[in-house]
Design an enzyme around this catalytic site. Structure first.
Site, PDB file in Angstrom:
ATOM      1  CE  LYS A 168      18.078  25.233  49.708  1.00 36.93           C
ATOM      2  NZ  LYS A 168      19.394  25.208  49.181  1.00 36.93           N
TER       3      LYS A 168
ATOM      4  CE  LYS B 204      17.615  21.407  42.768  1.00 40.77           C
ATOM      5  NZ  LYS B 204      18.511  20.375  43.282  1.00 40.77           N
TER       6      LYS B 204
ATOM      7  CE  LYS C 248      20.528  14.731  48.297  1.00 39.80           C
ATOM      8  NZ  LYS C 248      20.778  16.040  48.693  1.00 39.80           N
TER       9      LYS C 248
HETATM   10  P1  ADP Z   1      19.536  18.261  46.222  1.00 40.53           P
HETATM   11  O1  ADP Z   1      19.249  19.423  45.451  1.00 40.53           O
HETATM   12  O2  ADP Z   1      18.449  17.165  45.720  1.00 40.53           O
HETATM   13  O3  ADP Z   1      19.390  18.439  47.922  1.00 40.53           O
HETATM   14  P2  ADP Z   1      22.301  18.506  46.578  1.00 40.53           P
HETATM   15  O4  ADP Z   1      22.391  19.927  46.592  1.00 40.53           O
HETATM   16  O5  ADP Z   1      22.867  17.416  47.425  1.00 40.53           O
HETATM   17  O6  ADP Z   1      20.916  17.745  46.030  1.00 40.53           O
HETATM   18  O7  ADP Z   1      23.286  18.179  45.297  1.00 40.53           O
HETATM   19  C1  ADP Z   1      23.779  16.979  44.881  1.00 40.53           C
HETATM   20  C2  ADP Z   1      24.283  16.854  43.384  1.00 40.53           C
HETATM   21  O8  ADP Z   1      23.298  16.666  42.555  1.00 40.53           O
HETATM   22  C3  ADP Z   1      24.751  18.398  42.759  1.00 40.53           C
HETATM   23  O9  ADP Z   1      25.904  18.133  41.968  1.00 40.53           O
HETATM   24  C4  ADP Z   1      23.361  19.024  42.293  1.00 40.53           C
HETATM   25  O10 ADP Z   1      23.947  19.834  41.240  1.00 40.53           O
HETATM   26  C5  ADP Z   1      22.951  17.586  41.487  1.00 40.53           C
HETATM   27  N1  ADP Z   1      21.824  17.898  41.660  1.00 40.53           N
HETATM   28  C6  ADP Z   1      20.508  18.103  42.602  1.00 40.53           C
HETATM   29  N2  ADP Z   1      19.329  18.033  41.843  1.00 40.53           N
HETATM   30  C7  ADP Z   1      19.473  17.865  40.442  1.00 40.53           C
HETATM   31  C8  ADP Z   1      18.592  17.966  39.170  1.00 40.53           C
HETATM   32  N3  ADP Z   1      17.315  17.957  39.597  1.00 40.53           N
HETATM   33  N4  ADP Z   1      19.103  17.866  38.194  1.00 40.53           N
HETATM   34  C9  ADP Z   1      20.635  17.615  38.133  1.00 40.53           C
HETATM   35  N5  ADP Z   1      21.360  17.872  39.003  1.00 40.53           N
HETATM   36  C10 ADP Z   1      20.936  17.620  40.388  1.00 40.53           C
END
Ligand code: ADP
Length: 331
Positions: free
Chosen positions: A113, A195, A198
């Site tokens: 970050k 990965k 969002k």
């Molecule tokens: P993002 O990274 O998309 O903002 P969050 O941090 O809100 O998502 O994570 C919400 C949940 O989704 C967490 O349990 C995170 O481990 C899972 N998650 C987010 N991106 C992935 C991904 N590409 N593959 C598997 N799990 C994911």
């Protein structure tokens, strides 16, 4: 023995995607039938990277709608919004005294970050794993269904819990990242560079709100090559990626058919991507349509949040009484 408690959360920083589904939501839906579950929209966490709150309310509503559209039953699981539980902030404060600057600075997600937003390296970002620990242990949860990107945070949560229990007496169970005995999942971005996410890499992420045509366009752009020229060639990363995504959304039969074609060098990546796009569409379209209907029903979403907050606060209050007492803050 007391029943294990499940807790997890998703930040309202944009539309949910296949990574959120396969990394987290899929397990939430299964777990809600077996355990007491707390699932939260992590709005406070989103402030560490998204300080502008103009779209926050809409995003909170959307994440709630998408959670329910994916199969969370708000009458079974406790579905709530993080900022509705003020006890979280109190526990976060106490835990901050047990978290060290050095270990927080070494966190991989923090370093990532800092690279992405060098102009806003705030203390909330540094202490993100502390707030996350507070969210989990506020309900004395031990099973935390999350994707692979959260593994290190859970390791840190165990350290904070061990320090608390050591200093003040055993109050909290050890929290563990959970995926039904399997390895944690990472759904790769379509371009294989990281990965699905969002708020980063949006063109390489399939959102649960994407229209059919958008999905087709994103998938057809995925990098391929002319295919293997000799049998049983190991797959390059970007091809492995396509197979990995196919495994998530396609039938075993379809997956095996392309696997065989790869191994005997008859694979046509154009056909494979078309198939992948259609299978993703079949997966996403019903969720998208349910989420749209729920998102339009603000009264219902409000009721869900209020009902969830009442249940979550009950659990939070009882934990905080124990915490204050064990810390000697009971005068
Ligand atoms: P993002 O990274 O998309 O903002 P969050 O941090 O809100 O998502 O994570 C919400 C949940 O989704 C967490 O349990 C995170 O481990 C899972 N998650 C987010 N991106 C992935 C991904 N590409 N593959 C598997 N799990 C994911």
């Amino acid at each position: 023995m007391e029943a294990k408690i499940v807790m997890s959360g998703i930040r309202p920083t944009g539309f949910l995607h296949l990574g959120n589904y396969f990394g987290a939501l899929q397990n939430y839906v299964l777990l809600q039938q077996q355990y007491p579950c707390f699932f939260m929209v992590a709005d406070l966490h989103s402030l560490t990277t998204h300080p502008d709150t103009k779209e926050l309310k809409e995003n909170v509503h959307r994440v709630l709608a998408e959670n329910i559209a994916c199969g969370i039953d708000p009458n079974q699981a406790t579905l709530y919004c993080q900022s509705h539980i003020p006890e979280t902030s109190e526990l976060y404060l106490y835990l901050n005294m047990l978290a060290y600057k050095g270990e927080l600075e070494k966190t991989v997600t923090f370093k990532e970050k800092v690279r992405l937003q060098p102009e806003n390296v705030n203390a909330g970002l540094l202490t993100y794993p502390v707030l996350q620990t507070a969210d989990i242990i506020l309900h004395r949860a031990s099973l935390v269904p999350v994707g692979k990107d959260q593994e290190q945070h859970l390791e840190m949560a165990r350290n904070f819990v061990a320090r608390f229990n050591h200093r003040y007496g055993i109050v909290f169970p050890e929290p563990h990242a959970f995926n039904f005995g399997s390895n944690l999942i990472k759904v790769p971005s379509l371009d294989g560079s990281g990965k699905m996410s969002k708020s980063e890499n949006q063109n390489a992420t399939i959102f649960l709100a994407d229209e059919d045509e958008t999905i087709r366009k994103k998938v057809m752009r995925v990098k391929t090559d002319n295919g293997p020229t000799s049998e049983q060639t190991p797959k390059p990363d970007y091809i492995e990626n396509i197979f990995l995504l196919m495994k998530l959304v396609s039938t075993e039969e379809v997956f095996n058919q392309f696997e065989v074609a790869y191994n005997n060098c008859t694979i046509r990546y154009g056909d494979m991507k078309k198939q992948l796009a259609e299978d993703m569409i079949n997966f996403v379209a019903p969720i998208r349509s349910k989420a749209q209907d729920l998102f339009a029903n603000k009264k219902y979403l409000q009721e869900v949040m209020e009902q969830g907050a009442a249940k979550a606060r009950q659990s939070a209050k009882s934990t905080m009484e124990i915490v204050r007492h064990s810390m000697g803050l009971n005068y």
